[in-house]
Structure formats: structure tokens, C-alpha cells
Design an enzyme around this catalytic site. Sequence first.
Site, mmCIF file in Angstrom:
data_model
loop_
_atom_site.group_PDB
_atom_site.id
_atom_site.type_symbol
_atom_site.label_atom_id
_atom_site.label_comp_id
_atom_site.label_asym_id
_atom_site.label_seq_id
_atom_site.Cartn_x
_atom_site.Cartn_y
_atom_site.Cartn_z
ATOM 1 N N THR A 12 0.814 -1.220 0.000
ATOM 2 C CA THR A 12 0.000 0.000 0.000
ATOM 3 C C THR A 12 0.841 1.259 0.000
ATOM 4 O OG1 THR A 12 -1.852 -1.115 1.076
ATOM 5 C CG2 THR A 12 -1.764 1.270 1.304
ATOM 6 N N SER A 54 1.132 -7.277 -1.009
ATOM 7 C CA SER A 54 1.677 -8.380 -0.212
ATOM 8 C C SER A 54 0.798 -9.629 -0.246
ATOM 9 C CB SER A 54 1.941 -7.940 1.226
ATOM 10 O OG SER A 54 0.745 -7.737 1.934
ATOM 11 N N THR A 83 1.184 -4.525 4.343
ATOM 12 C CA THR A 83 0.902 -4.908 5.724
ATOM 13 C C THR A 83 0.205 -6.260 5.874
ATOM 14 O OG1 THR A 83 -1.185 -3.672 5.734
ATOM 15 C CG2 THR A 83 0.814 -2.508 6.476
ATOM 16 N N ASP A 84 -0.513 -6.710 4.854
ATOM 17 C CA ASP A 84 -1.291 -7.941 5.019
ATOM 18 C C ASP A 84 -0.441 -9.172 5.289
ATOM 19 O OD1 ASP A 84 -4.037 -7.133 4.889
ATOM 20 O OD2 ASP A 84 -3.731 -6.717 2.762
#
Length: 162
Positions: A12, A54, A83-84
Site C-alpha cells: 500500500t 503483499s 501490511t497484510d
Amino acid sequence: MSDIKIFTTGGTIDKVYYDAKSDFQIGDPQIEPILQEAGVTLSFEVQSLLRKDSLEMTDEDRARVREAVQQDSHQRILITHGTDTMIDTALALGDCADKTVVLTGAMQPARFRITDAVFNVGFALGVAMSHPAGVYVAMNGQVFDPRKSVKNRAEGRFEASQ
């Protein structure tokens, strides 16, 4: 040699949205403009490894990140990451504990006017320069051990796991 090496993988933090109806694309890494605008005086090198969300990262991608970290001569490494699956990649780097490796990212793209990217990058840089060897996740003003943390998707933050 520079003070720190920065690897970018997408996520992101580097996303570009063209309009409300379009899909996002991973754009150019935003780490250099962030650090330049912040007036960072440390010397750094940036290397783009991937440009992926990700959720699309594979075990082969994580192996590529691990190999890049292991092969690099820097002792302090910052990785921008989606972040995932940031925790998954951090866990895959567990055998790189002779270096200080910090993963960070953003919940909103760096290109947005309101974003957590700038704060997270600055915070992660401080963690990378001040913490002992090990692998860390630095998000939203906290440092996490990837073996003891999770992303709380509903709240949009990282937390210590039970």
C-alpha cells in the site's frame, strides 16, 4: 558504505489509485521522496526487489527478500512491505538475526494527503538505527516481535498476539 540499506517490495505504501473505479497499481517506491522531504541526513541505499501487493507475494518472493538481506553487506536494513503479509515475510527472515532488519509499511498510500506512511518510515528508520540485531516490525509507533504479533485487520493496526 551507506548507513542503511532499504529494500522495497511494494504494498500500500507505493500504491497508485487513478480514480474511484479503477484498480490500484503498485507505483514507484516512495521511500526516497519520504526520506528527502523529511530531511534525513543518514546515508542510505534503496533497492527495489518487488512491486507487489503483499497478498500476492509467494514463498519464492519471501526467499528472494531473505536472500537479498543475507547477501547484503549492511548490518542495518529497512524493508517497505505491504501490511497484510508483513508478518509472514518477517518470520521468513528469522534466520537473518545477525543484522537489524525492520519491516514497515502503511495503511494508506504515501501519495495520499493523509497517510501513516511518513510517520511509519521515520519511526522504522529510528528503530533500525537504534535496536540490536534481530527482525522487527515497526508500525504506528510500536515495535513488534513478528513471532508474537498479528495484524488486526478490523482495527487497521498491528498488535501483540496472545
